[in-house]
Scaffold this active site. Structure first.
Site, PDB file in Angstrom:
ATOM      1  CG  ASP A   1      22.686  53.080  16.310  1.00  0.00           C
ATOM      2  OD1 ASP A   1      23.588  53.510  17.051  1.00  0.00           O
ATOM      3  OD2 ASP A   1      22.568  51.891  15.991  1.00  0.00           O
TER       4      ASP A   1
ATOM      5  CD  GLU B   1      28.984  60.534  15.080  1.00  0.00           C
ATOM      6  OE1 GLU B   1      29.311  60.756  16.233  1.00  0.00           O
ATOM      7  OE2 GLU B   1      28.580  59.430  14.689  1.00  0.00           O
TER       8      GLU B   1
ATOM      9  CG  ASP C   1      24.662  56.717  14.158  1.00  0.00           C
ATOM     10  OD1 ASP C   1      25.481  57.508  14.645  1.00  0.00           O
ATOM     11  OD2 ASP C   1      24.603  55.519  14.484  1.00  0.00           O
TER      12      ASP C   1
END
Ligand SMILES: [Zn+2]
Length: 459
Positions: free
Chosen positions: A390, A308, A216
């Protein structure tokens, strides 16, 4: 495995050398603009003739946009268009003509629907003020000196490097790298030498092929890993960011250019703008450096890395500097992971942009409808799990890999496979993950979730 790779080194140019490089960059611009004017004139002429009803076969002959054709035309005209042509390397003109040939091709492909992405506009004339000076050499004496602190280019001669080129020099000496082109470019007030190199890489496998790690990317820290590790920002980055903000404020207090009124920027504004550019480049460099260290470590160790997708919509909407920098980090970490997983023999999975990695509980899979940016801790109402926001997101990303592998599609990876495989929902997975057309948004059900969770994807 052969790969094309770029090596970039900062240069320390003398004032004379800087003038020489600028002369070459100027020559590139002259050739570009000359050829663009010629192409435009012929296009306009043909359009005018057509409007008078001249039949197609009697129109002024069109000109070819290919690089060899542009080069041939330029060589016939250069004595008149640039009587000083012999003072610079022919590679300078080639730089400009090559840029134009590619620009025209991209424009034509984009118009003809052969090119994905945003529509590409017709090439524009390059201005001295706005063009980043750069010149590319593809032939002639391009080499790194044995002291690894100097490089040699045709016409420009011996240039001093600001840092050692030993990494590249070692590869060249070992015969595993071949320089294909060399570009001198100014970036944020500094000069850089960047080589495009064909590199022969040994086939590798990650030290833990079965291991998966979710990443992340953050603002406060560089990244949070699903292993629980916080990867801190590089030292100096916070200071550099503070300096960038201060310089930005100073810039806003000075008289900048105004297109509507045609106001020219003040000298103070221009100096301040140059300082902002330098500070920007420094922040970007520090961040990129930190990301390089991280991505190298991750891809050497883990068989699967999950990140992501770039949040394009958020990027457009958000104007805050911190977000802007974080978004740049998103793009950079993905770019680095994409090629490094290929080098290391691992794979990269990219979670769909709608996957609610932050809002999903990594313990039970419940998706929260709302989670403000200010909430630094994830608290699950269903199972009572409390952990760093996170870290929760990173764990969800890692869990996606397992889900992806059991979804029936099997491990996608392997060398040569499309490493940017998107993890998509069951529907999309049937159509072969990763082959779904761009712009389509699939959704991944969180942890074997049911459809109601899938629908519950408010941001
Ligand atoms: Zn939970």
């Amino acid at each position: 495995m052969k790969t094309i790779q770029a090596y970039r080194f900062a240069l320390d140019l003398t004032p004379t050398q800087e003038r020489m490089v600028l002369a070459h960059a100027g020559a590139a611009r002259v050739a570009h603009n000359w050829a663009l004017a010629r192409v435009k004139a012929v296009m306009d002429q043909r359009a005018a003739e057509r409007s008078y009803g001249v039949p197609d076969e009697q129109l002024t002959e069109s000109v070819s946009w290919s690089l060899p054709a542009l080069r041939k035309a330029w060589n016939q005209a250069k004595a008149e268009a640039a009587p000083w042509w012999a003072e610079v390397s022919k590679e300078a003109f080639n730089t400009g003509l090559d840029a134009l040939a590619r620009g025209l091709k991209n424009w034509a492909d984009s118009r003809g629907g052969k090119r994905a992405g945003r529509p590409v506009g017709f090439p524009r004339f390059k201005s001295r003020r706005r063009t980043i000076p750069s010149v590319r050499f593809t032939t002639g004496a391009i080499r790194i000196e044995s002291d690894r602190m100097h490089v040699v280019l045709p016409r420009l001669g011996r240039l001093k490097l600001h840092e050692s080129a030993r990494k590249l020099a070692r590869r060249i000496e070992a015969g595993t790298a071949r320089i294909m082109s060399a570009t001198v470019r100014r970036d944020g007030g500094r000069w850089f030498m960047s080589y495009t190199v064909e590199v022969e890489r040994a086939e590798r496998t990650p030290t833990r092929p079965d291991s998966t790690v979710g990443v992340d990317v953050g603002i406060k820290q560089l990244a949070v890993l699903s292993t629980g590790e916080l990867v801190p920002n590089p030292r100096h980055l916070v200071g550099a960011q503070a300096r960038l903000r201060a310089l930005g404020r100073a810039l806003s207090h000075k008289t900048g250019p105004d297109r509507r009124t045609g106001r020219r920027p003040s000298n103070r504004w221009q100096r301040a703008a140059a300082r902002v550019a330098t500070a920007h480049a420094r922040v970007a460099n520090l961040r990129r450096d930190g990301l390089h260290k991280l991505t190298t470590r991750l891809t050497r160790e883990h068989g699967t890395v999950v990140v992501e997708d770039l949040n394009v919509i958020g990027m457009l909407a958000n104007r805050k500097l911190a977000r802007h920098i974080a978004d740049a980090g998103f793009a950079e970490i993905r770019r680095q992971l994409a090629y490094k997983t290929q080098w290391s023999g691992g794979r990269l999975l990219v979670a769909d942009r709608w996957y609610p990695s932050s809002k999903t509980c990594s313990g039970c899979g419940t998706v929260r409808t709302k989670l403000t940016l200010a909430e630094r801790e994830y608290q699950c109402e269903a199972c009572g799990l409390v952990l760093d926001r996170d870290l929760n997101a990173a764990r969800n990303l890692a869990a996606l890999a397992a889900e992806f592998d059991t979804a029936g599609s099997g491990p996608v990876a392997g060398r040569g496979a499309d490493q940017k495989t998107c993890v998509r929902g069951r529907v999309a997975a049937k159509r072969q993950p990763g082959t779904a057309p761009a712009g389509q948004t699939g959704t991944v059900p969180p942890q074997g979730g049911t459809t109601d969770r899938v629908l519950n994807r408010a941001h």
